[in-house]
Design an enzyme around this catalytic site. Structure first.
Site, PDB file in Angstrom:
ATOM      1  N   SER A   1       4.221  51.086 -49.572  1.00  0.00           N
ATOM      2  CA  SER A   1       4.368  52.112 -50.593  1.00  0.00           C
ATOM      3  C   SER A   1       5.606  52.982 -50.333  1.00  0.00           C
ATOM      4  CB  SER A   1       3.084  52.938 -50.673  1.00  0.00           C
ATOM      5  OG  SER A   1       3.033  53.695 -51.860  1.00  0.00           O
TER       6      SER A   1
ATOM      7  N   ASP B   1      -1.909  46.309 -58.692  1.00  0.00           N
ATOM      8  CA  ASP B   1      -1.493  47.571 -58.078  1.00  0.00           C
ATOM      9  C   ASP B   1      -1.319  48.614 -59.179  1.00  0.00           C
ATOM     10  OD1 ASP B   1      -0.039  49.693 -56.870  1.00  0.00           O
ATOM     11  OD2 ASP B   1       0.778  48.322 -55.367  1.00  0.00           O
TER      12      ASP B   1
ATOM     13  N   HIS C   1      -3.348  48.418 -54.621  1.00  0.00           N
ATOM     14  CA  HIS C   1      -2.273  49.037 -53.846  1.00  0.00           C
ATOM     15  C   HIS C   1      -2.635  49.103 -52.358  1.00  0.00           C
ATOM     16  CE1 HIS C   1       1.319  51.404 -53.308  1.00  0.00           C
ATOM     17  NE2 HIS C   1       0.651  52.404 -52.783  1.00  0.00           N
TER      18      HIS C   1
END
Length: 274
Positions: free
Chosen positions: A95, A225, A254
């Site tokens: 991320s 995601d 995610h």
């Protein structure tokens, strides 16, 4: 406990376990190095040296009010890497940590970084612009800031209990422990760092970083995601990298490193050993 102090006086907490070839883990927003437990234990058992730090303003690092941008994040990583004299390292970023890892490898990694892994990562750029018409509108990130400022604790519960792990999908079986651990990590950090971090992860353009990276890079992304939509991230990043490989995970969220570590870890190992 490992702590180094950066040139601008910020204490950065890090973990350094084991021996062997080093793997450096870069965590997502607004978490800490604890988010890599499932990976660090796995690779420690495989004979690797595993290193992870808490980003400035996050976890156990200093809750400073400034420097919450990708240039500082990457420089802080460089300080940890140089302090530990890590070489031939694999950098793994999730991320926001994927953006941090990409900028580190592009600007500081020469002679030290050997491979890069971007998991559910924010590059090339998340926000919608003229040059990035498929991005998310700035209003989405303004909403994050508003919710954080109004009630950070509840906002973090809502993110962890919903889209981050796909727990808002029909038939999902939420883990209360995973949700509370996400909330615990988030609330350890500073509100100012997390508020500024939204701009850092959403508005930073990593296009030139990706183009400059020459080491083998694995781009891993779940096609469900909901935090970093795959169409405007992994699919574009893979095309910009000189030596990139894209691996898409059907229906994974995610936070797949936590919810599906049994799938992600062996794939990471295969790339590292390959």
């Amino acid at each position: 406990m490992g702590v180094i102090t950066t040139r601008d006086g910020v204490d950065i907490f890090y973990k350094d376990w084991g021996s062997g070839r080093p793997i450096v883990f870069h965590h997502g927003w607004p978490l800490s190095s604890d988010d890599w437990d499932a990976q660090m234990l796995y690779f420690l058992d495989k004979g690797y040296r595993v290193v992870a730090h808490d980003r400035r303003g996050h976890g156990r690092s200093s809750q400073v009010w400034n420097g919450h941008d990708m240039d500082h994040y990457a420089a802080d990583v460089a300080a940890v890497v140089e302090h530990l004299d890590l070489r031939d390292a694999i950098h793994v970023g999730h991320s926001t940590g994927g953006g941090e890892a990409a900028r580190y490898v592009a600007r500081h990694g020469q002679g030290r970084a050997a491979k890069l892994v971007l998991i559910g990562a924010v590059p090339p750029i998340m926000v919608k612009t003229e040059a990035n018409p498929g991005g998310l509108p700035i209003e989405v990130f303004d909403g994050f800031r508003q919710q954080l400022a109004a009630n950070r604790a509840q906002f973090y519960l809502d993110v962890a209990g919903g889209p981050f792990y796909g727990y808002n999908r029909p038939g999902a079986a939420p883990s209360q422990g995973i949700v509370e651990n996400w909330w615990r990590q988030g609330m350890m950090g500073g509100a100012k760092a997390h508020y500024d971090g939204i701009k850092a992860f959403s508005e930073t353009d990593f296009t030139e970083d990706l183009k400059a990276i020459e080491v083998p890079t694995l781009v891993m992304h779940g096609d469900d995601d909901q935090i970093v939509p795959i169409a405007d991230s992994a699919l574009l990043s893979a095309k910009l990298l000189k030596n990139g490989t894209l691996k898409v995970y059907e229906k994974l969220p995610h936070g797949m490193c936590t919810t599906h570590a049994d799938i992600i870890n062996p794939d990471l190992l295969a790339f590292i050993q390959g």
